[in-house]
Design an enzyme around this catalytic site. Structure first.
Site, PDB file in Angstrom:
ATOM      1  N   ASP A   1      -2.110   6.556   6.374  1.00  0.00           N
ATOM      2  CA  ASP A   1      -3.119   5.658   5.794  1.00  0.00           C
ATOM      3  C   ASP A   1      -3.499   4.654   6.878  1.00  0.00           C
ATOM      4  OD1 ASP A   1      -4.618   3.716   4.547  1.00  0.00           O
ATOM      5  OD2 ASP A   1      -3.170   3.282   2.955  1.00  0.00           O
TER       6      ASP A   1
ATOM      7  N   TRP B   1       0.819  -1.213   0.000  1.00  0.00           N
ATOM      8  CA  TRP B   1       0.000   0.000   0.000  1.00  0.00           C
ATOM      9  C   TRP B   1       0.851   1.260   0.000  1.00  0.00           C
ATOM     10  CZ3 TRP B   1      -4.151  -0.817  -2.244  1.00  0.00           C
ATOM     11  CH2 TRP B   1      -4.917  -1.958  -1.998  1.00  0.00           C
TER      12      TRP B   1
ATOM     13  N   LYS C   1     -12.779  -1.764   5.483  1.00  0.00           N
ATOM     14  CA  LYS C   1     -11.989  -2.644   6.350  1.00  0.00           C
ATOM     15  C   LYS C   1     -12.600  -2.685   7.745  1.00  0.00           C
ATOM     16  CE  LYS C   1      -9.259  -3.022   2.863  1.00  0.00           C
ATOM     17  NZ  LYS C   1      -8.061  -2.297   2.554  1.00  0.00           N
TER      18      LYS C   1
HETATM   19  C1  LIG Z   1      -7.439  -1.730   1.320  1.00  0.00           C
HETATM   20  C2  LIG Z   1      -6.399  -0.717   1.530  1.00  0.00           C
HETATM   21  C3  LIG Z   1      -6.205   0.339   0.623  1.00  0.00           C
HETATM   22  C4  LIG Z   1      -6.991   0.474  -0.664  1.00  0.00           C
HETATM   23  O1  LIG Z   1      -8.317   0.716  -0.398  1.00  0.00           O
HETATM   24  P1  LIG Z   1      -9.396   0.982  -1.564  1.00  0.00           P
HETATM   25  O2  LIG Z   1     -10.550   1.493  -0.778  1.00  0.00           O
HETATM   26  O3  LIG Z   1      -9.639  -0.318  -2.248  1.00  0.00           O
HETATM   27  O4  LIG Z   1      -8.849   1.998  -2.473  1.00  0.00           O
HETATM   28  C5  LIG Z   1      -5.233   1.263   0.914  1.00  0.00           C
HETATM   29  N1  LIG Z   1      -4.486   1.178   2.021  1.00  0.00           N
HETATM   30  C6  LIG Z   1      -4.644   0.186   2.917  1.00  0.00           C
HETATM   31  C7  LIG Z   1      -3.792   0.149   4.144  1.00  0.00           C
HETATM   32  C8  LIG Z   1      -5.605  -0.789   2.702  1.00  0.00           C
HETATM   33  O5  LIG Z   1      -5.770  -1.785   3.586  1.00  0.00           O
END
Ligand SMILES: *Cc1c(COP(=O)(O)O)cnc(C)c1O
Length: 360
Positions: free
Chosen positions: A171, A101, A195
């Protein structure tokens, strides 16, 4: 009807209480005669839903008044571009590289400027969080970028880098609202909802308000400008109304479960159960260094790919689903987000012990 224990990394399991309430309100929300899905986003009734979601989120995070909450479509991935578009001065960005990521975020930032990787755990396939002491930040960096919980590799920061008065971006997609945090340490926090806080379709972005005064890069679309979201209450255009409503119900569920302190206790208990078993097991091994372990995504393996495959198949037969690890790690991954009940982790550990005694 029997529900499974869903260990998916995302979209992921949601609290059953939330799904029940949503189903009760599906056809007729608060005597409106409509579903929330069918409601104008300009109606008083919907305004109350989004306002309450924001107010509850602020309360949960004890959020200082100088932060704005934005509900943005495009997932966490769009933030990889929106951050440089909104926060560039020198077009230099410092990254701590901890997995797929940060790699994806870095590629996107490189469209707009120069990325300097100031620390990385790539040398050991991202099985740890790099040492954060004595980092050499770039003199002219616009911000320092981290991904706190690495969903794919199962690592998590236990402290943050000391960035001084630099802007720290986090993030938090896969650990958002899993424990208390100090929002004031960050310039921007963002998280894709699917998530830990709701269905797919929205990213929650928390941004310090002085950063909204920074001019966007030339060519930035209106719908990628943080200031537009802040000024229009995330409703310059139609927001993902139903997704935000469900996030709001999840926020209420968090409050009813003791807020982030209560949620953290639950999460620590669940993770400890699984990691303690992994530390004792002769067949299964955790793939991550102990002091970098995630409370949300627990990665483990046997030393045989055939056994790993069999484990995932057999687990599925008893209602323990989506345990296959990401292809870049292999083995298994159990995502045990806020909404995974302790009983789900207990069932998993019991099944692992049975599998081990049968196949060792
Ligand atoms: C799943 C995830 C993403 C991407 O998320 P999307 O909503 O599919 O764009 C980015 N960073 C982390 C840490 C993630 O777990």
């Amino acid at each position: 009807m029997k529900r499974i224990y869903n260990f998916s990394a995302g979209p992921a399991t949601l609290p059953e209480e939330v799904l029940k309430q949503a189903s009760e309100e599906m056809l007729n929300y608060k005597d409106s005669g409509m579903s929330v899905m069918e409601m104008s986003h300009r109606s008083k009734l919907y305004q109350a839903i989004i306002d309450e979601a924001e107010a509850d989120l602020r309360k949960i995070l004890n959020m200082p008044d100088n932060y704005k909450v934005l509900f943005v479509q495009g997932g966490a991935t769009l933030q990889f571009a929106m951050i440089p578009m909104n926060l560039s001065k020198n077009k230099v960005y410092d990254f701590i590289h901890t997995g797929q990521w940060t790699k994806a975020a870095r590629r996107e930032a490189e469209i707009y400027g120069t990325v300097n990787v100031i620390a990385s755990s790539e040398d050991k396939n991202f099985t740890y969080i790099p040492n954060l002491d004595n980092l050499s930040y770039s003199k002219d960096a616009d911000y320092v970028y981290i991904c706190e919980n690495n969903t794919i590799f199962g690592t998590k920061y236990k402290k943050y880098p000391d960035v001084g008065n630099r802007i720290l971006i986090n993030d938090m997609s896969s650990c958002f609202l899993s424990e208390p945090i100090d929002v004031s340490k960050f310039g921007v926090i963002f998280a894709g909802a699917q998530k830990n806080v709701g269905p797919a379709g929205v990213a929650i972005v928390i941004v310090r308000d002085d950063l909204l005064e920074n001019p966007t890069l030339p060519g930035t679309p209106t719908l990628m400008n943080y200031k537009v979201f802040a000024e229009k209450g995330s409703m310059h255009n139609t927001p993902p109304t139903y997704t935000i409503y469900i996030c709001g119900l999840v926020f209420k569920w968090i409050i009813a479960n003791g807020g982030l302190e209560g949620i953290q206790k639950r999460n620590e208990k669940k993770a400890a159960l699984l990691y303690d078993y992994l530390d004792k097991s002769k067949m299964f091994k955790g793939t991550v260094e102990k002091d970098s372990r995630s409370l949300m995504n627990v990665c483990f393996k046997t030393d045989s790919e055939e056994l790993d495959k069999l484990f995932v198949e057999e687990a599925k037969k008893v209602g323990l689903e989506n345990l296959k690890g990401h292809r870049s790690v292999g083995g298994m991954r159990a995502s045990i987000y806020n909404a995974m009940p302790l009983a789900g982790v207990e069932a998993l550990v019991k099944f692992m012990a049975e599998f081990e005694s049968k196949h060792l």
